[in-house]
Design a protein around this motif. Structure first.
Motif, short mmCIF file in Angstrom:
data_model
loop_
_atom_site.label_atom_id
_atom_site.label_comp_id
_atom_site.label_asym_id
_atom_site.label_seq_id
_atom_site.Cartn_x
_atom_site.Cartn_y
_atom_site.Cartn_z
N LYS A 261 -18.03 -19.71 -7.89
CA LYS A 261 -17.70 -18.05 -7.50
C LYS A 261 -19.59 -17.62 -7.52
O LYS A 261 -20.45 -17.12 -7.05
CB LYS A 261 -16.79 -17.33 -8.25
CG LYS A 261 -15.73 -17.61 -7.63
CD LYS A 261 -14.62 -16.04 -7.65
CE LYS A 261 -15.87 -14.76 -6.43
NZ LYS A 261 -14.92 -13.61 -6.96
N LYS A 262 -19.75 -18.06 -9.39
CA LYS A 262 -21.41 -18.01 -9.75
C LYS A 262 -22.41 -17.60 -9.34
O LYS A 262 -23.51 -17.70 -8.54
CB LYS A 262 -20.86 -17.88 -11.82
CG LYS A 262 -21.57 -17.42 -11.91
CD LYS A 262 -22.59 -17.34 -13.29
CE LYS A 262 -23.64 -16.42 -13.88
NZ LYS A 262 -24.01 -17.33 -15.45
N SER A 263 -22.14 -19.74 -7.83
CA SER A 263 -22.66 -19.93 -7.92
C SER A 263 -23.47 -20.15 -6.25
O SER A 263 -24.35 -20.24 -5.69
CB SER A 263 -22.94 -21.66 -8.21
OG SER A 263 -21.31 -22.10 -6.91
N ARG A 271 -15.57 -11.58 -1.71
CA ARG A 271 -14.98 -11.30 -0.73
C ARG A 271 -13.26 -12.67 -1.00
O ARG A 271 -13.54 -13.39 -1.89
CB ARG A 271 -15.54 -12.22 0.76
CG ARG A 271 -16.66 -11.39 1.13
CD ARG A 271 -17.28 -12.45 1.74
NE ARG A 271 -17.15 -12.65 3.28
CZ ARG A 271 -17.57 -13.26 4.51
NH1 ARG A 271 -18.76 -13.78 4.34
NH2 ARG A 271 -17.45 -11.97 5.99
N PRO A 272 -12.62 -12.04 -0.89
CA PRO A 272 -11.08 -12.04 -1.23
C PRO A 272 -10.89 -13.55 -0.91
O PRO A 272 -10.34 -14.26 -1.62
CB PRO A 272 -9.90 -11.36 -0.69
CG PRO A 272 -10.84 -10.51 -0.32
CD PRO A 272 -12.50 -10.38 0.56
N GLU A 273 -11.49 -14.06 0.94
CA GLU A 273 -10.70 -15.26 0.58
C GLU A 273 -11.71 -16.75 -0.32
O GLU A 273 -11.43 -17.66 -0.14
CB GLU A 273 -10.99 -15.75 2.45
CG GLU A 273 -12.87 -15.41 2.58
CD GLU A 273 -13.30 -13.53 3.15
OE1 GLU A 273 -14.35 -13.15 4.40
OE2 GLU A 273 -12.15 -12.60 2.62
N LEU A 280 -8.25 -22.15 -4.50
CA LEU A 280 -7.49 -23.97 -4.66
C LEU A 280 -8.35 -25.19 -4.70
O LEU A 280 -7.77 -25.76 -5.52
CB LEU A 280 -7.31 -23.99 -3.39
CG LEU A 280 -6.76 -23.13 -2.33
CD1 LEU A 280 -6.94 -23.15 -0.35
CD2 LEU A 280 -4.52 -23.36 -3.48
N VAL A 281 -9.35 -25.08 -5.24
CA VAL A 281 -10.52 -26.23 -5.38
C VAL A 281 -10.08 -26.28 -6.77
O VAL A 281 -9.53 -27.73 -8.01
CB VAL A 281 -12.05 -25.84 -5.73
CG1 VAL A 281 -12.76 -27.01 -6.38
CG2 VAL A 281 -11.58 -26.06 -3.32
N ASP A 349 -9.11 -10.82 -9.78
CA ASP A 349 -10.61 -10.22 -8.88
C ASP A 349 -10.76 -9.47 -7.45
O ASP A 349 -11.67 -8.46 -8.06
CB ASP A 349 -10.91 -11.78 -8.31
CG ASP A 349 -12.35 -12.40 -8.82
OD1 ASP A 349 -12.41 -11.91 -9.81
OD2 ASP A 349 -12.95 -12.47 -7.58
N SER A 350 -9.57 -9.22 -6.77
CA SER A 350 -9.93 -7.85 -6.21
C SER A 350 -10.02 -6.94 -6.99
O SER A 350 -10.27 -5.30 -6.16
CB SER A 350 -8.71 -8.10 -5.05
OG SER A 350 -8.88 -9.31 -4.50
N VAL A 351 -8.60 -6.30 -7.94
CA VAL A 351 -8.46 -5.61 -8.66
C VAL A 351 -9.89 -5.12 -9.15
O VAL A 351 -9.89 -4.15 -9.56
CB VAL A 351 -7.38 -5.50 -9.46
CG1 VAL A 351 -7.25 -4.22 -10.32
CG2 VAL A 351 -5.67 -5.20 -8.84
#
Length: 376
Positions: A261-263, A271-273, A280-281, A349-351
């Protein structure tokens, strides 16, 4: 001195600046109000940064009820951040586990089939579709969710403790430059996984016994039977491989999730998606790496297990079923874990983003109220 009119004097280190022992007594905010040119006396000509916390003043400009109704997002800011994150982890974990409960039950039957049928038929493995058929035929639709209640009861504190502990350990393992290295992330994930596992392990054992052993209908029946026949230590059978298994799993899972995510470009990070795909990865890689230890743990938890140590179980499974025995039940486990982990991390993450946005909205309204009061 009034407590709500106290100045907080904070000293901060500055690179390439000689330090000194600066001292100052408490300063009353009235000195600043009535004497604009007032300067606090600090010994040794030290460098100081003064932060004034006017709690009473901030309280006066807090959003009104009508403003909260117009901007409901600001209401979230009234909930302490730690409480919000802890609750988010609990809710996310419970929802994910309930959604994937049938796959979890199938996986448990496949993993423990050899021990349950006895040594004579140990080589006969139970397949994925066979497990589905057996559960449906013997127990009906409800059978797919058998053992889910103790699982949900377990996962609420488990998920909440794990996600909250990870955020706490990340702060602990930050370096002097306030940056978190890859090894720091791995250590934080491992410690969070072991902490949550140790706290909730007895519930995990109860859930397994209720799911795979006939004759029990409630958690209390299983617990009382275990206490009478096997003693208190039975609640911690297989704890060793559980800690060994969960530490690398959570470490790899959380670390890859954070780093991937950081990259990414900043516009995609929130974004939630993005969180869902990244989770998943990370979960796929972690599951492939650590699944054999989960199989060993499950077989050590069974009543009458022939294994006393991790090495005994490892050798016994290899002798009976070969390497494939260590990955028995992997397909339903992967189908369960991947959405499970994705749902949990995405929700959490969303919260976190929601809490940050609510705090920003709350401060925006406070600033508007302050400006209006000053103008009037």
């Amino acid at each position: 001195m009034k407590s709500n009119q106290q100045i907080i004097l904070t000293y901060r280190s500055i690179p390439n600046l000689e330090t000194c022992n600066a001292t100052s007594s408490h300063i009353d905010i009235s000195d600043f109000k009535h004497q604009p040119n007032f300067k606090p006396k600090i010994s040794n000509n030290g460098f100081a940064c003064i932060s004034m916390l006017g709690k009473k003043e901030t309280k006066e400009f807090e959003p009104t009820t009508s403003q909260f109704l117009k901007h409901p997002l600001a209401l979230v800011a009234l909930v302490p951040r730690d409480v919000a994150l802890f609750a988010a982890g609990a809710i996310a974990g419970a929802a994910a586990k309930t959604f994937t409960a049938p796959l979890d039950r199938i996986k448990l039957l496949m993993q423990t089939h050899g021990v349950r049928v006895g040594q004579e038929s140990a080589k006969k493995a139970m397949g994925f579709f066979e497990a589905i058929t057996v559960i449906g035929k013997d127990e009906g639709i409800k059978g797919y969710w058998k053992g889910n209640l103790p699982q949900v009861i377990r996962v609420i504190p488990y998920s909440a403790v794990q996600l909250f502990a990870y955020e706490t350990y990340k702060k602990l393992f930050r370096g002097k430059d306030d940056e978190l290295s890859v090894w720091g992330r791995l250590a934080a994930g491992a410690c969070a996984g072991m902490t949550s596992t140790f706290v909730t392990y007895p519930l995990d054992v109860l859930r397994l016994r209720l799911a795979v052993e006939p004759g029990y209908r409630t958690m209390s029946q299983v617990a009382l039977s275990m206490l009478r026949e096997e003693g208190f230590t039975a609640f911690y059978n297989g704890l060793g491989p559980s800690l060994i298994g969960i530490a690398p799993y959570i470490a790899v899972n959380f670390c890859i999730f954070d780093l991937v995510k950081k990259s990414l470009p900043e516009k995609y990070q929130k974004r939630p998606e993005t969180s869902f795909v990244t989770a998943l990865v990370s979960a796929t890689i972690a599951t492939l790496t650590c699944y054999p230890l989960d199989t060993i743990r499950r077989q050590m938890q069974m009543r009458g297990t022939p294994y006393n140590t991790v090495l005994d179980a490892f050798a016994g499974i290899l002798e009976r079923d070969g390497w494939i025995g260590l990955y028995r039940g992997f397909v339903p486990n992967a189908l369960k874990n991947l959405p499970n982990s994705s749902i949990r991390l995405t929700t959490f993450d969303s919260v976190k983003s929601l809490v940050a946005a609510s705090e920003k909205e709350f401060q925006r309204i406070v600033e508007e109220n302050r400006k209006e009061a000053k103008a009037s």
